[in-house]
Design a protein around this motif. Structure first.
Motif, PDB file in Angstrom:
ATOM      1  N   LYS A  63      -4.114  -0.403  -6.418  1.00  0.00           N
ATOM      2  CA  LYS A  63      -4.987  -1.529  -6.181  1.00  0.00           C
ATOM      3  C   LYS A  63      -6.058  -1.591  -7.232  1.00  0.00           C
ATOM      4  O   LYS A  63      -6.585  -0.578  -7.653  1.00  0.00           O
ATOM      5  CB  LYS A  63      -5.635  -1.342  -4.820  1.00  0.00           C
ATOM      6  CG  LYS A  63      -6.473  -2.500  -4.368  1.00  0.00           C
ATOM      7  CD  LYS A  63      -5.611  -3.648  -3.916  1.00  0.00           C
ATOM      8  CE  LYS A  63      -6.454  -4.812  -3.443  1.00  0.00           C
ATOM      9  NZ  LYS A  63      -7.198  -5.464  -4.507  1.00  0.00           N
ATOM     10  N   TYR A  75      -3.470  -6.298  -7.774  1.00  0.00           N
ATOM     11  CA  TYR A  75      -2.811  -4.999  -7.819  1.00  0.00           C
ATOM     12  C   TYR A  75      -2.323  -4.772  -9.236  1.00  0.00           C
ATOM     13  O   TYR A  75      -2.299  -5.674 -10.052  1.00  0.00           O
ATOM     14  CB  TYR A  75      -1.607  -4.977  -6.881  1.00  0.00           C
ATOM     15  CG  TYR A  75      -1.938  -5.215  -5.438  1.00  0.00           C
ATOM     16  CD1 TYR A  75      -2.064  -4.144  -4.567  1.00  0.00           C
ATOM     17  CD2 TYR A  75      -2.133  -6.499  -4.939  1.00  0.00           C
ATOM     18  CE1 TYR A  75      -2.355  -4.334  -3.226  1.00  0.00           C
ATOM     19  CE2 TYR A  75      -2.422  -6.715  -3.598  1.00  0.00           C
ATOM     20  CZ  TYR A  75      -2.530  -5.630  -2.742  1.00  0.00           C
ATOM     21  OH  TYR A  75      -2.816  -5.836  -1.423  1.00  0.00           O
ATOM     22  N   ARG A 112       0.811  -1.207   0.000  1.00  0.00           N
ATOM     23  CA  ARG A 112       0.000   0.000   0.000  1.00  0.00           C
ATOM     24  C   ARG A 112       0.841   1.252   0.000  1.00  0.00           C
ATOM     25  O   ARG A 112       0.418   2.297  -0.470  1.00  0.00           O
ATOM     26  CB  ARG A 112      -0.960  -0.018   1.190  1.00  0.00           C
ATOM     27  CG  ARG A 112      -2.082  -1.017   1.027  1.00  0.00           C
ATOM     28  CD  ARG A 112      -3.199  -0.761   2.024  1.00  0.00           C
ATOM     29  NE  ARG A 112      -2.816  -1.033   3.396  1.00  0.00           N
ATOM     30  CZ  ARG A 112      -2.804  -2.237   3.943  1.00  0.00           C
ATOM     31  NH1 ARG A 112      -3.134  -3.285   3.232  1.00  0.00           N
ATOM     32  NH2 ARG A 112      -2.471  -2.394   5.203  1.00  0.00           N
TER      33      ARG A 112
END
Length: 513
Positions: A105, A113, A95
């Motif tokens: 994402k 992803y 992230r």
DNA sequence: CTCGGAACAT
DNA sequence: ATGTTCCGAG
């Protein structure tokens, strides 16, 4: 500290190609970062052995799916000598890439992803995909489809780019695979994607190369603000098309069996050149064996590519030392018989951090069962076996060879994806890759970006100097491409405070400094 | 699952 | 700078 892991271990125990330790330390001393997660991911994606664990998602350029999160985490943990690694943690790291724009994402799809290749450089994979000869192992990122797209920020207020973009990107923005459109707005604070950052900036530097091809772009660009040149990295020249194997790849050097023969990157010459980067992991022949072979020759290539990467991307200045002239790291470090690692014991101190959160009781819970012997008051060290299981390994090399032989491969059964050679087929239309124009002479897929940092002769011209720098970090952060077209909205929610997000968040800010 | 803040580590 | 480790929130 990480005695147990001194060697760069390969993800799966014996199998893959490995790079000597130094190969991962792009920067000698300080923060030598060893392998980075995205590198690792890419690495896994290249190997068929892990197809069941992680694989490119067909249909979306650069998109991949982690089929077995735990396994991926395990592998990652092993690589980093973090036995406690798990998907939760790994995903956190992933992230962090959002803001860096290395990844984003795919909403709505679990464990899915997408890479923003325009930002990546494969410093450690210089040989990847360079050979037009083909050898593209199975996993090549899917060809971009209408839906696939990266957010390529507008050059200006209105992005001519997208407009002029031959269909491919334009369409995508509308639908995007389908899901994200609605919910994404959730709360995603700042979007502000409109501001472009590196990525846009990067690719816009197409400049020279494209000068000739500008016409193709639709000629729309006339108004470039800072970057005089913008260009859409369109592959105008037929000859420069990407090799058949990778949609994006452009191997300017067609027949070249070798790797980079490029006389150092054009970038060095200040010529804003864009290289295309091919996400498709074509393993080079070099990697066919379980050990990475380093010949002086290859080394040289490697270094060159590094150089190119560094100079052309702003990926990270430290990706490569300012090698004056190219110094070749000692090759002596051949290969370690890392097999030994299999049963080695790794000692890992408990997460020291968070002193506040005493993990007193918890300290034990991680290894409750296994530490019976422990003294009454166990030292804060966990002992773990670093064995796990690495069945794969050796056969890999064989497999790769086979693959090579087959070339096309038809992946052996399986693969949810429709796989087949089609994967590599390039779309009817030129694989336009916004950020990847091809540059004639070099093979290294590179893209010029702004990091002027190490560029020898380059002066930080205000105009060129990183836009990133110019843009307020805040804005630059939290942008996403993924959002729906409209999604971006200046969110004025309180979320604008970054108080603590600190270092990490700002990291995105460019490698400058 | 996914996100992202925090604190800490390298 | 790039994670790692926790964790609350949605």
């Amino acid at each position: 500290m990480k005695a147990g892991c001194s060697i760069v271990e390969k993800p799966e125990g014996g199998g893959g190609y490995q790079f000597p330790d130094w190969a991962y330390k792009t920067e000698s001393s300080p923060g030598s970062r060893q392998i980075q997660l995205w590198h690792f991911i890419l690495e896994l994606l290249q190997k068929e052995e892990f197809r069941h664990v992680i694989a490119w998602q067909q249909g979306e350029y650069g998109e991949f799916v982690i089929k077995d999160p735990d396994e991926v985490a395990r592998l990652w943990g092993r690589r980093k000598c973090k036995p406690q690694m798990n998907y939760d943690k790994l995903s956190r790291a992933l992230r962090y890439y959002y803001n860096k724009r290395i990844l984003h994402k795919t909403k709505g799809k679990r464990f899915t992803y997408k890479f923003n290749f325009s930002k990546l450089v494969m410093p450690n994979y210089p040989f990847i995909n360079i050979r037009s000869s083909g050898v593209v192992p199975q996993s090549a990122p899917p060809v971009p489809t209408a839906s696939s797209r990266f957010h390529f920020p507008p050059l200006d207020a209105h992005s001519p780019t997208s407009d002029m973009q031959p269909g491919r990107f334009s369409a995508s923005s509308l639908t995007t695979s389908g899901q994200e459109s609605l919910s994404d707005g959730t709360d995603r604070k700042a979007e502000l994607s409109e501001l472009e950052d590196g990525s846009a900036a990067d690719w816009r530097r197409g400049v020279d190369l494209m000068s000739s091809r500008n016409a193709v772009g639709g000629g729309g660009m006339g108004h470039q603000k800072r970057k005089p040149d913008i260009m859409l990295p369109l592959f105008t020249r037929p000859g420069m098309y990407p090799d058949p194997h990778s949609p994006f790849a452009v191997s300017p050097v067609p027949g070249r069996g070798g790797v980079l023969n490029v006389p150092i990157s054009p970038a060095l010459s200040l010529t804003p050149t864009l290289f295309s980067y091919s996400p498709s992991p074509g393993l080079s022949p070099f990697t066919s064996s379980s050990c990475f072979s380093f010949n002086p020759e290859e080394m040289k290539h490697y270094l060159h590519s590094q150089a190119c990467s560094v100079f052309n991307y702003h990926l990270s200045p430290r990706t490569f030392p300012r090698y004056p002239g190219l110094m070749v790291p000692p090759l002596q470090c051949k290969m370690h018989p890392e097999e030994s690692a299999q049963f080695s014991i790794k000692l890992q101190p408990p997460p020291a951090g968070r002193r506040n959160r005493e993990r007193v009781e918890s300290s034990e819970e991680s290894a409750p069962v296994s530490a019976p012997t422990a003294a009454p008051v166990p030292p804060r060290i966990k002992v773990e076996l670093a064995s796990e299981k690495d069945p794969e390994s050796l056969r890999q090399s064989v497999r790769e060879k086979e693959e090579l032989a087959q070339e096309e491969g038809t992946v052996p059964g399986r693969t949810t994806e429709e796989g087949k050679g089609t994967i590599f087929a390039r779309p009817a239309t030129p694989p336009v890759w916004p950020s990847v124009p091809s540059s004639a002479p070099s093979e290294e897929p590179l893209e010029v970006t702004e990091d002027g940092e190490d560029r020898p002769g380059r002066e930080p011209s205000a105009s060129e100097k990183k836009e990133d720098a110019v843009m307020p970090p805040k804005l630059r952060l939290k942008r996403r491409w993924n959002d729906g077209p409209e999604a971006r909205e200046l969110s004025k929610n309180g979320k604008f405070l970054w108080n603590g997000s600190g270092p990490r968040g700002l990291a995105a800010a460019a490698a400058d400094a």
